[in-house]
Scaffold this motif. Structure first.
Motif, PDB file in Angstrom:
ATOM      1  N   ALA A 160       0.840  -1.200   0.000  1.00  0.00           N
ATOM      2  CA  ALA A 160       0.000   0.000   0.000  1.00  0.00           C
ATOM      3  C   ALA A 160       0.873   1.248   0.000  1.00  0.00           C
ATOM      4  O   ALA A 160       1.933   1.280   0.634  1.00  0.00           O
ATOM      5  CB  ALA A 160      -0.906   0.001   1.225  1.00  0.00           C
ATOM      6  N   ASN A 161       0.430   2.270  -0.719  1.00  0.00           N
ATOM      7  CA  ASN A 161       1.176   3.527  -0.692  1.00  0.00           C
ATOM      8  C   ASN A 161       0.893   4.270   0.615  1.00  0.00           C
ATOM      9  O   ASN A 161       0.105   3.812   1.453  1.00  0.00           O
ATOM     10  CB  ASN A 161       0.868   4.381  -1.925  1.00  0.00           C
ATOM     11  N   ALA A 162       1.527   5.419   0.791  1.00  0.00           N
ATOM     12  CA  ALA A 162       1.421   6.135   2.063  1.00  0.00           C
ATOM     13  C   ALA A 162      -0.020   6.515   2.387  1.00  0.00           C
ATOM     14  O   ALA A 162      -0.480   6.367   3.528  1.00  0.00           O
ATOM     15  CB  ALA A 162       2.306   7.382   2.030  1.00  0.00           C
ATOM     16  N   GLY A 163      -0.736   7.008   1.378  1.00  0.00           N
ATOM     17  CA  GLY A 163      -2.116   7.422   1.614  1.00  0.00           C
ATOM     18  C   GLY A 163      -2.997   6.270   2.055  1.00  0.00           C
ATOM     19  O   GLY A 163      -3.793   6.401   2.999  1.00  0.00           O
ATOM     20  N   ASP A 164      -2.866   5.124   1.387  1.00  0.00           N
ATOM     21  CA  ASP A 164      -3.670   3.965   1.763  1.00  0.00           C
ATOM     22  C   ASP A 164      -3.243   3.399   3.114  1.00  0.00           C
ATOM     23  O   ASP A 164      -4.075   2.881   3.871  1.00  0.00           O
ATOM     24  CB  ASP A 164      -3.573   2.877   0.688  1.00  0.00           C
ATOM     25  N   SER A 165      -1.955   3.484   3.427  1.00  0.00           N
ATOM     26  CA  SER A 165      -1.485   3.003   4.731  1.00  0.00           C
ATOM     27  C   SER A 165      -2.122   3.801   5.869  1.00  0.00           C
ATOM     28  O   SER A 165      -2.581   3.239   6.875  1.00  0.00           O
ATOM     29  CB  SER A 165       0.042   3.098   4.812  1.00  0.00           C
ATOM     30  N   ILE A 166      -2.167   5.118   5.708  1.00  0.00           N
ATOM     31  CA  ILE A 166      -2.801   5.967   6.723  1.00  0.00           C
ATOM     32  C   ILE A 166      -4.298   5.670   6.802  1.00  0.00           C
ATOM     33  O   ILE A 166      -4.874   5.546   7.895  1.00  0.00           O
ATOM     34  CB  ILE A 166      -2.560   7.453   6.397  1.00  0.00           C
ATOM     35  N   TYR A 167      -4.913   5.538   5.644  1.00  0.00           N
ATOM     36  CA  TYR A 167      -6.353   5.263   5.583  1.00  0.00           C
ATOM     37  C   TYR A 167      -6.684   3.959   6.308  1.00  0.00           C
ATOM     38  O   TYR A 167      -7.621   3.893   7.121  1.00  0.00           O
ATOM     39  CB  TYR A 167      -6.771   5.201   4.114  1.00  0.00           C
ATOM     40  N   CYS A 168      -5.905   2.909   6.034  1.00  0.00           N
ATOM     41  CA  CYS A 168      -6.160   1.612   6.664  1.00  0.00           C
ATOM     42  C   CYS A 168      -5.938   1.669   8.178  1.00  0.00           C
ATOM     43  O   CYS A 168      -6.681   1.040   8.948  1.00  0.00           O
ATOM     44  CB  CYS A 168      -5.264   0.543   6.046  1.00  0.00           C
ATOM     45  N   MET A 169      -4.920   2.414   8.610  1.00  0.00           N
ATOM     46  CA  MET A 169      -4.677   2.546  10.046  1.00  0.00           C
ATOM     47  C   MET A 169      -5.872   3.198  10.737  1.00  0.00           C
ATOM     48  O   MET A 169      -6.338   2.737  11.788  1.00  0.00           O
ATOM     49  CB  MET A 169      -3.424   3.373  10.299  1.00  0.00           C
ATOM     50  N   LEU A 170      -6.408   4.257  10.126  1.00  0.00           N
ATOM     51  CA  LEU A 170      -7.548   4.950  10.718  1.00  0.00           C
ATOM     52  C   LEU A 170      -8.797   4.073  10.708  1.00  0.00           C
ATOM     53  O   LEU A 170      -9.559   4.047  11.687  1.00  0.00           O
ATOM     54  CB  LEU A 170      -7.808   6.259   9.975  1.00  0.00           C
TER      55      LEU A 170
END
Length: 233
Positions: A160-170
């Motif tokens: 996952a790219n950075a944006g998706d990584s943050i999204y998944c964490m949230l």
């Protein structure tokens, strides 16, 4: 990105970014030979969200074929004739097809059936288009240099790219909060830009590309393809 109600599904941005990179390769290959055609099959069984968004992210695409917009192959307004006119005018073309596009062209003797996961087995539109394009231009006695790329498993397997990584964490954090609050039969998702709890029944239908909507109109403007490639239109 075809879950109803939710603004964006996780992994969507990563898929678009990887697909756009593949499209760039197809564009380089297409421009490197006379009447070069880069044909790329993108994930999208029932909707064309990834194909449309990847085409807009790259902006080198000349045709986007999606399940929501059926097309004819032959005839003056059919896809092959439009492609021929494109090649005569510009000497190259890049075509993106969602895997669920063009299912109306499935041969009558090709039974659909299901795959091991229980999904309806799709007619392979990528291979079909490759063969039909090659046959058409051979009959026209026109030179053609077609490169077919199916990057589906490559796109699915990248980190996952950075944006998706943050999204998944949230999403994970909010899901834990929901569970601790005793919520059940729900899913956390973005709705109107906010993280909300949605009942499962609200996200079980499929979200389609609206062929009268802004996204598809932007795609038509970017590619220059006809809005409809049907002979009766």
């Amino acid at each position: 990105n075809d879950l109803s109600t939710i603004d964006k599904t996780f992994g969507f941005d990563t898929a678009i970014a990887e697909a756009a990179s593949v499209i760039e390769c197809a564009h380089v290959e297409a421009k490197g030979a006379p009447n070069g055609v880069g044909l790329v099959k993108i994930m999208g069984r029932t909707s064309g969200h990834i194909a449309v968004s990847a085409a807009l992210a790259n902006n080198d695409v000349n045709f986007v074929l999606i399940p929501e917009s059926p097309f004819d192959l032959h005839g003056e307004k059919g896809f092959l004739a439009v492609l021929e006119r494109r090649l005569k005018a510009s000497n190259h073309a890049v075509i993106i097809t969602a895997e669920g596009a063009g299912q109306e062209h499935r041969p009558s003797d090709d039974a659909a059936g299901t795959d091991p996961s229980g999904n309806v087995r799709l007619f392979d539109i990528g291979v079909f288009l490759k063969e039909e394009i090659e046959r058409y231009f051979k009959e026209k006695n026109m030179e053609l240099n077609l490169k077919y790329i199916d990057p589906s498993y490559i796109i699915r397997s990248v980190p996952a790219n950075a944006g998706d990584s943050i999204y998944c964490m949230l999403l994970g954090q909010y899901a834990v909060h929901a569970a601790m609050a005793g919520r059940t039969a729900m899913v956390v998702g973005l709705y109107g830009g906010d993280y909300v709890h949605l009942p499962l029944s609200a996200v079980t239908s499929r979200k389609k590309v609206d062929i009268n909507g802004t996204l598809w109109r932007a795609t038509l403007a970017a590619t220059g393809q006809p809005a409809v490639m049907r002979n009766e239109s």
